[in-house]
Write a protein that holds these residues in place. Structure first.
Motif, PDB file in Angstrom:
ATOM      1  N   ARG A 224     -12.316  -1.221 -66.242  1.00 48.07           N
ATOM      2  CA  ARG A 224     -11.531  -2.198 -65.522  1.00 48.07           C
ATOM      3  C   ARG A 224     -12.378  -2.828 -64.426  1.00 48.07           C
ATOM      4  NH1 ARG A 224      -6.498   1.506 -63.964  1.00 48.07           N
ATOM      5  NH2 ARG A 224      -8.276   2.724 -63.216  1.00 48.07           N
ATOM      6  N   PHE A 225     -11.827  -3.860 -63.823  1.00 46.56           N
ATOM      7  CA  PHE A 225     -12.569  -4.604 -62.815  1.00 46.56           C
ATOM      8  C   PHE A 225     -12.971  -3.710 -61.641  1.00 46.56           C
ATOM      9  CE2 PHE A 225     -12.664  -7.217 -58.945  1.00 46.56           C
ATOM     10  CZ  PHE A 225     -13.667  -8.103 -59.300  1.00 46.56           C
ATOM     11  N   GLY A 226     -12.078  -2.785 -61.259  1.00 43.49           N
ATOM     12  CA  GLY A 226     -12.371  -1.911 -60.133  1.00 43.49           C
ATOM     13  C   GLY A 226     -13.599  -1.051 -60.357  1.00 43.49           C
ATOM     14  N   GLU A 227     -13.771  -0.561 -61.582  1.00 43.87           N
ATOM     15  CA  GLU A 227     -14.952   0.246 -61.905  1.00 43.87           C
ATOM     16  C   GLU A 227     -16.214  -0.598 -61.807  1.00 43.87           C
ATOM     17  OE1 GLU A 227     -16.891   3.809 -63.152  1.00 43.87           O
ATOM     18  OE2 GLU A 227     -14.828   3.436 -62.498  1.00 43.87           O
ATOM     19  N   GLY A 228     -16.149  -1.826 -62.339  1.00 36.40           N
ATOM     20  CA  GLY A 228     -17.306  -2.709 -62.265  1.00 36.40           C
ATOM     21  C   GLY A 228     -17.629  -3.112 -60.837  1.00 36.40           C
ATOM     22  N   MET A 229     -16.606  -3.339 -60.022  1.00 36.89           N
ATOM     23  CA  MET A 229     -16.839  -3.701 -58.629  1.00 36.89           C
ATOM     24  C   MET A 229     -17.493  -2.553 -57.869  1.00 36.89           C
ATOM     25  SD  MET A 229     -16.809  -5.866 -56.246  1.00 36.89           S
ATOM     26  CE  MET A 229     -15.934  -7.211 -57.045  1.00 36.89           C
ATOM     27  N   HIS A 230     -17.133  -1.326 -58.220  1.00 36.30           N
ATOM     28  CA  HIS A 230     -17.760  -0.154 -57.596  1.00 36.30           C
ATOM     29  C   HIS A 230     -19.258  -0.160 -57.869  1.00 36.30           C
ATOM     30  CE1 HIS A 230     -19.038   4.079 -57.370  1.00 36.30           C
ATOM     31  NE2 HIS A 230     -18.126   4.197 -56.419  1.00 36.30           N
ATOM     32  N   CYS A 231     -19.638  -0.452 -59.118  1.00 34.57           N
ATOM     33  CA  CYS A 231     -21.054  -0.503 -59.477  1.00 34.57           C
ATOM     34  C   CYS A 231     -21.757  -1.669 -58.768  1.00 34.57           C
ATOM     35  CB  CYS A 231     -21.209  -0.641 -60.995  1.00 34.57           C
ATOM     36  SG  CYS A 231     -20.574   0.763 -61.932  1.00 34.57           S
ATOM     37  N   TYR A 232     -21.058  -2.795 -58.675  1.00 34.06           N
ATOM     38  CA  TYR A 232     -21.601  -3.973 -57.992  1.00 34.06           C
ATOM     39  C   TYR A 232     -21.933  -3.642 -56.541  1.00 34.06           C
ATOM     40  CZ  TYR A 232     -21.793  -8.810 -56.269  1.00 34.06           C
ATOM     41  OH  TYR A 232     -22.186  -9.996 -55.682  1.00 34.06           O
ATOM     42  N   LEU A 233     -20.997  -3.006 -55.849  1.00 35.27           N
ATOM     43  CA  LEU A 233     -21.207  -2.653 -54.450  1.00 35.27           C
ATOM     44  C   LEU A 233     -22.282  -1.581 -54.301  1.00 35.27           C
ATOM     45  CD1 LEU A 233     -17.506  -2.634 -53.212  1.00 35.27           C
ATOM     46  CD2 LEU A 233     -19.244  -4.384 -52.792  1.00 35.27           C
ATOM     47  N   PHE A 234     -22.363  -0.666 -55.267  1.00 31.23           N
ATOM     48  CA  PHE A 234     -23.406   0.363 -55.239  1.00 31.23           C
ATOM     49  C   PHE A 234     -24.783  -0.298 -55.274  1.00 31.23           C
ATOM     50  CE2 PHE A 234     -26.500   3.144 -57.067  1.00 31.23           C
ATOM     51  CZ  PHE A 234     -26.197   4.421 -56.625  1.00 31.23           C
ATOM     52  N   MET A 235     -24.985  -1.220 -56.215  1.00 33.16           N
ATOM     53  CA  MET A 235     -26.292  -1.854 -56.346  1.00 33.16           C
ATOM     54  C   MET A 235     -26.635  -2.692 -55.124  1.00 33.16           C
ATOM     55  SD  MET A 235     -26.478  -2.912 -60.411  1.00 33.16           S
ATOM     56  CE  MET A 235     -28.072  -3.709 -60.181  1.00 33.16           C
ATOM     57  N   LEU A 236     -25.661  -3.412 -54.589  1.00 36.04           N
ATOM     58  CA  LEU A 236     -25.930  -4.203 -53.389  1.00 36.04           C
ATOM     59  C   LEU A 236     -26.287  -3.309 -52.209  1.00 36.04           C
ATOM     60  CD1 LEU A 236     -23.322  -7.120 -53.295  1.00 36.04           C
ATOM     61  CD2 LEU A 236     -25.734  -7.197 -53.925  1.00 36.04           C
ATOM     62  N   SER A 237     -25.555  -2.224 -52.047  1.00 37.29           N
ATOM     63  CA  SER A 237     -25.825  -1.303 -50.944  1.00 37.29           C
ATOM     64  C   SER A 237     -27.207  -0.675 -51.075  1.00 37.29           C
ATOM     65  CB  SER A 237     -24.743  -0.218 -50.911  1.00 37.29           C
ATOM     66  OG  SER A 237     -24.971   0.699 -49.876  1.00 37.29           O
ATOM     67  N   ALA A 238     -27.569  -0.305 -52.300  1.00 33.74           N
ATOM     68  CA  ALA A 238     -28.887   0.288 -52.522  1.00 33.74           C
ATOM     69  C   ALA A 238     -30.008  -0.714 -52.281  1.00 33.74           C
ATOM     70  CB  ALA A 238     -28.975   0.832 -53.945  1.00 33.74           C
ATOM     71  N   SER A 239     -29.732  -1.989 -52.519  1.00 36.27           N
ATOM     72  CA  SER A 239     -30.795  -3.004 -52.443  1.00 36.27           C
ATOM     73  C   SER A 239     -31.128  -3.435 -51.020  1.00 36.27           C
ATOM     74  CB  SER A 239     -30.378  -4.239 -53.248  1.00 36.27           C
ATOM     75  OG  SER A 239     -29.323  -4.935 -52.618  1.00 36.27           O
ATOM     76  N   LEU A 240     -30.204  -3.256 -50.077  1.00 38.01           N
ATOM     77  CA  LEU A 240     -30.417  -3.804 -48.736  1.00 38.01           C
ATOM     78  C   LEU A 240     -31.682  -3.267 -48.060  1.00 38.01           C
ATOM     79  CD1 LEU A 240     -26.749  -3.960 -47.392  1.00 38.01           C
ATOM     80  CD2 LEU A 240     -28.173  -5.825 -48.280  1.00 38.01           C
ATOM     81  N   PRO A 241     -31.894  -1.937 -47.992  1.00 37.69           N
ATOM     82  CA  PRO A 241     -33.150  -1.481 -47.381  1.00 37.69           C
ATOM     83  C   PRO A 241     -34.374  -1.850 -48.211  1.00 37.69           C
ATOM     84  CG  PRO A 241     -31.972   0.366 -48.338  1.00 37.69           C
ATOM     85  CD  PRO A 241     -31.038  -0.804 -48.388  1.00 37.69           C
ATOM     86  N   MET A 242     -34.206  -1.950 -49.533  1.00 40.22           N
ATOM     87  CA  MET A 242     -35.319  -2.365 -50.377  1.00 40.22           C
ATOM     88  C   MET A 242     -35.744  -3.789 -50.037  1.00 40.22           C
ATOM     89  SD  MET A 242     -34.297  -0.918 -54.139  1.00 40.22           S
ATOM     90  CE  MET A 242     -33.635   0.720 -54.399  1.00 40.22           C
ATOM     91  N   MET A 243     -34.768  -4.664 -49.773  1.00 41.70           N
ATOM     92  CA  MET A 243     -35.095  -6.041 -49.393  1.00 41.70           C
ATOM     93  C   MET A 243     -35.904  -6.076 -48.110  1.00 41.70           C
ATOM     94  SD  MET A 243     -31.594  -8.191 -50.057  1.00 41.70           S
ATOM     95  CE  MET A 243     -30.638  -7.986 -51.554  1.00 41.70           C
ATOM     96  N   ALA A 244     -35.451  -5.321 -47.105  1.00 44.38           N
ATOM     97  CA  ALA A 244     -36.144  -5.318 -45.815  1.00 44.38           C
ATOM     98  C   ALA A 244     -37.588  -4.840 -45.973  1.00 44.38           C
ATOM     99  CB  ALA A 244     -35.393  -4.439 -44.822  1.00 44.38           C
ATOM    100  N   ILE A 245     -37.784  -3.768 -46.724  1.00 40.35           N
ATOM    101  CA  ILE A 245     -39.130  -3.221 -46.929  1.00 40.35           C
ATOM    102  C   ILE A 245     -39.993  -4.207 -47.704  1.00 40.35           C
ATOM    103  CG2 ILE A 245     -40.442  -1.384 -48.064  1.00 40.35           C
ATOM    104  CD1 ILE A 245     -38.056   0.478 -47.468  1.00 40.35           C
ATOM    105  N   SER A 246     -39.438  -4.809 -48.748  1.00 39.27           N
ATOM    106  CA  SER A 246     -40.204  -5.737 -49.583  1.00 39.27           C
ATOM    107  C   SER A 246     -40.603  -6.990 -48.814  1.00 39.27           C
ATOM    108  CB  SER A 246     -39.377  -6.129 -50.814  1.00 39.27           C
ATOM    109  OG  SER A 246     -39.006  -4.994 -51.563  1.00 39.27           O
ATOM    110  N   ILE A 247     -39.681  -7.543 -48.047  1.00 33.77           N
ATOM    111  CA  ILE A 247     -39.989  -8.740 -47.260  1.00 33.77           C
ATOM    112  C   ILE A 247     -41.065  -8.438 -46.221  1.00 33.77           C
ATOM    113  CG2 ILE A 247     -39.035 -10.357 -45.566  1.00 33.77           C
ATOM    114  CD1 ILE A 247     -36.385 -10.179 -47.144  1.00 33.77           C
ATOM    115  N   ALA A 248     -40.986  -7.255 -45.596  1.00 34.81           N
ATOM    116  CA  ALA A 248     -42.014  -6.865 -44.625  1.00 34.81           C
ATOM    117  C   ALA A 248     -43.381  -6.755 -45.298  1.00 34.81           C
ATOM    118  CB  ALA A 248     -41.630  -5.543 -43.967  1.00 34.81           C
TER     119      ALA A 248
END
Length: 213
Positions: free
Chosen positions: A121-145
């Motif tokens: 269902r949509f809720g399960e997919g949204m959980h995965c969406y938020l997981f990936m976004l949350s995991a990516s935030l520190p990766m973005m900061a490190i990569s941009i630096a």
């Protein structure tokens, strides 16, 4: 100024030694070692379970996990190489081929089973969406630096490659706490998260990379 020697002496006294950039391979290793623990910690709030690798079909899920890791590292190597002036960009045909194989296996794994009641269902997919976004935030900061230091002549392309690397690494982390089988809406949200990560990396990092030019 007629006294060129005086100007040269002044510039020589104010000059500082330039730190040599690590080879691309070692930079990728350092990047992986840095971003994976940070991504795991930042996405911990969305972590619900560990993957049960004893399930039928776990082999395909393991293959996609390894492919995601390889594609992510390869894309980041391309970003690091392109960010160094005078370097020819890496040939990423093999990475694109691996990405096609990754997509095909995921689609095969999606179509191989019917979703059980209450899953997909949509809720399960949204959980995965938020997981990936949350995991990516520190990766973005490190990569941009990391990219900021080498002053990319092609900031948009470098950031797009970095965003792709981050997206695949986030997908790999998600595979460690996800059911081995995918479902249509769930996998669509995975892809949507990847596209969002690439766009955010380009939009967020463009200002910082442009400042270094």
């Amino acid at each position: 100024m007629k006294n060129h020697d005086q100007l040269i002496d002044q510039l020589s006294q104010s000059a500082r030694p330039v730190k040599r950039t690590w080879p691309v391979g070692w930079r990728v290793v350092a990047w992986v070692v840095s971003v994976l623990p940070c991504g795991m910690l930042s996405s911990w709030a969305w972590h619900s379970r560990f993957t049960d690798w004893s399930q039928q079909g776990a082999g395909l899920a393991m293959i996609t996990l390894l492919l995601a890791f390889g594609i992510g590292a390869g894309a980041m190597a391309g970003a690091f190489t392109l960010s160094i002036a005078g370097r020819k960009p890496l040939g990423l045909r093999w990475a694109a081929l691996l990405a096609v194989v990754w997509l095909a296996i995921n689609l095969l794994n999606t179509a191989s089973v019917a979703p059980p009641a209450g899953v997909g269902r949509f809720g399960e997919g949204m959980h995965c969406y938020l997981f990936m976004l949350s995991a990516s935030l520190p990766m973005m900061a490190i990569s941009i630096a990391c990219l900021h230091r080498t002053r990319s002549l092609y900031p948009g392309q470098s950031l797009a490659l970095a965003g792709a690397g981050i997206a695949f690494m986030s997908s790999m982390l998600l595979s460690l706490c996800h059911d081995v089988h995918l479902h249509n809406l769930d996998f669509a949200m995975h892809l949507a998260a990847g596209v969002t990560i690439v766009m955010l990396t380009v939009l967020t990092g463009r200002r910082w990379i442009a400042l270094s030019r």
